[in-house]
Scaffold this motif. Sequence first.
Motif: not given
Length: 129
Positions: A34-44, A53-60
């Motif tokens: 997971l590359d969350d060094s920049e969360v300017n858009g959706v990060v998966k 297996r896990l799926r991870i998503a960030l929604y700013p």
Amino acid sequence: MEKRRVQDLEIYIRDLASGAVSGWLESHVDELKLDDSEVNGVVKGVARYEGERLRIALYPGAFGKRFTSLVIEGDRLPWNSDLDCARSAWRTMDTEIRCSPGDWKEGEPVEEEKWWRLDHRGEHQVVWN
């Protein structure tokens, strides 16, 4: 072979710092990508937990600009509830975390929905705004 239901956890993180989610998750899951060094858009990203297996998503920008939604999906999860997940995240990230109380069911009215808010004041159920 019975098919297990995919479960999900969702929490909302206020003013997410770069790298905060991966820094927190790496002590709870294996093979985190997971590359969350920049969360300017959706990060998966993906990870493993107990071999699954896990799926991870960030929604700013969830609920206004200050919160980022974090969704973790998989057959097995490191926490039993959104609130357990939020507590773990709050201990590590030291920023306000919110999550649903978890008792809402699809189709029920969402009147003055209460959310858990975890911050330096403790854990409280609050209306979002």
